[in-house]
Design an enzyme around this catalytic site. Sequence first.
Site, mmCIF file in Angstrom:
data_model
loop_
_atom_site.group_PDB
_atom_site.id
_atom_site.type_symbol
_atom_site.label_atom_id
_atom_site.label_comp_id
_atom_site.label_asym_id
_atom_site.label_seq_id
_atom_site.Cartn_x
_atom_site.Cartn_y
_atom_site.Cartn_z
ATOM 1 N N GLY A 149 17.142 88.642 -25.404
ATOM 2 C CA GLY A 149 17.544 87.495 -24.421
ATOM 3 C C GLY A 149 18.856 87.233 -24.407
ATOM 4 C CB CYS A 150 20.850 85.468 -21.844
ATOM 5 S SG CYS A 150 20.026 84.060 -21.570
ATOM 6 C CE1 TYR A 151 22.353 79.579 -23.709
ATOM 7 C CE2 TYR A 151 19.988 79.385 -23.300
ATOM 8 C CZ TYR A 151 21.215 78.879 -23.090
ATOM 9 O OH TYR A 151 21.489 77.790 -22.085
ATOM 10 C CB SER A 154 25.869 84.708 -26.590
ATOM 11 O OG SER A 154 25.128 83.513 -26.875
#
Length: 346
Positions: A149-151, A154
């Site tokens: 996932g993107c979160y 990061s």
Amino acid sequence: MAIQCAIIGGSGYTGGELLRILSTHPGVEITCVTSRKYAGMPISALFPSLRGIVDINFEDYSPESLKERAQIAFTAVPHQAAMPVVRELLDAGLKVIDLSADFRLHDADVYENWYGEHSQKELLERAVYGLPEIYREKIKAAELVANPGCYPTSAILPLYPILKRGIVDSNGIIIDSKSGVSGAGRTSSSAFGYSEVNEGFKAYKVCEHRHTPEIEQELSMACGAPLTLNFTPHLVPMTRGILTTSYSKLKEDVDEQELIDILRDFYNESPFVRVLDQGLFPDCHNVRGSNFCDIGVRVCKRTNTLILISAIDNLVKGASGQAVQNMNIMEGLDETIGLQSPPLFP
């Protein structure tokens, strides 16, 4: 010979980014892009920016027709919808990079607590979590890669090396993330319209965002014991980008340069992670349109807190760029091929 690629569910933002990136990849041929809603329509009708670049039509999904037309498939369909599709593609002999959440969590019970029923539990053991900077060797031999996932991307990249070294307390970690509106997908919901988002700034899914168990799973692997943390996402009025700030209590007396050196040493062979010099901090502008993750470090001596700040483009390193990076590794290519374009600025 070019790698023949199919994109299953190519009408959304991640599908569009895959098309944009793969269209300039020197080792790839895009042979099929599916969409139930837009079957028969030229891709350029939905993505005018690709006019004259990707001149094929969307088509209906048929795993049988892909056997002779593709070696690898990107599945860019919603969670739960991906499960049967991934099974069919694997049975047809294709390698699969899944951009949904369906195969990211190792424990089916955890998945079902956050997402709902899992109908392909036996595939979970075959799936490799597709964060190349950590699982590069496993990805090389994988037939099914669960694109992160993107979160989580990061959040995990800054914290993983630090937790692995035991420098911070694994209890009480706080992760605070801000995302652009494209993270919600290509939706017609009024909640993401211009007048609803512009000049606004809000938290959402507080204490219940579905990326929480994914972050916890990977950071638990780093420290060798289960951990729980607080994760709060926010929506900001920009199109692309995620800025994530994490807070953790230091267990050792270390200065910022030592921590920078630890991160740089860990990511020494990871071309898309840029650990910034002391006193510099990431800006989403400086990664926009790229596959980079920028990381900044600050130690607050007054509160004995390590503050890590990261920035990615949620559609590239947070989704489609990372998927192409995984494809390169799976196919034995240099992982940077097709992803060398510098960030867009301003």
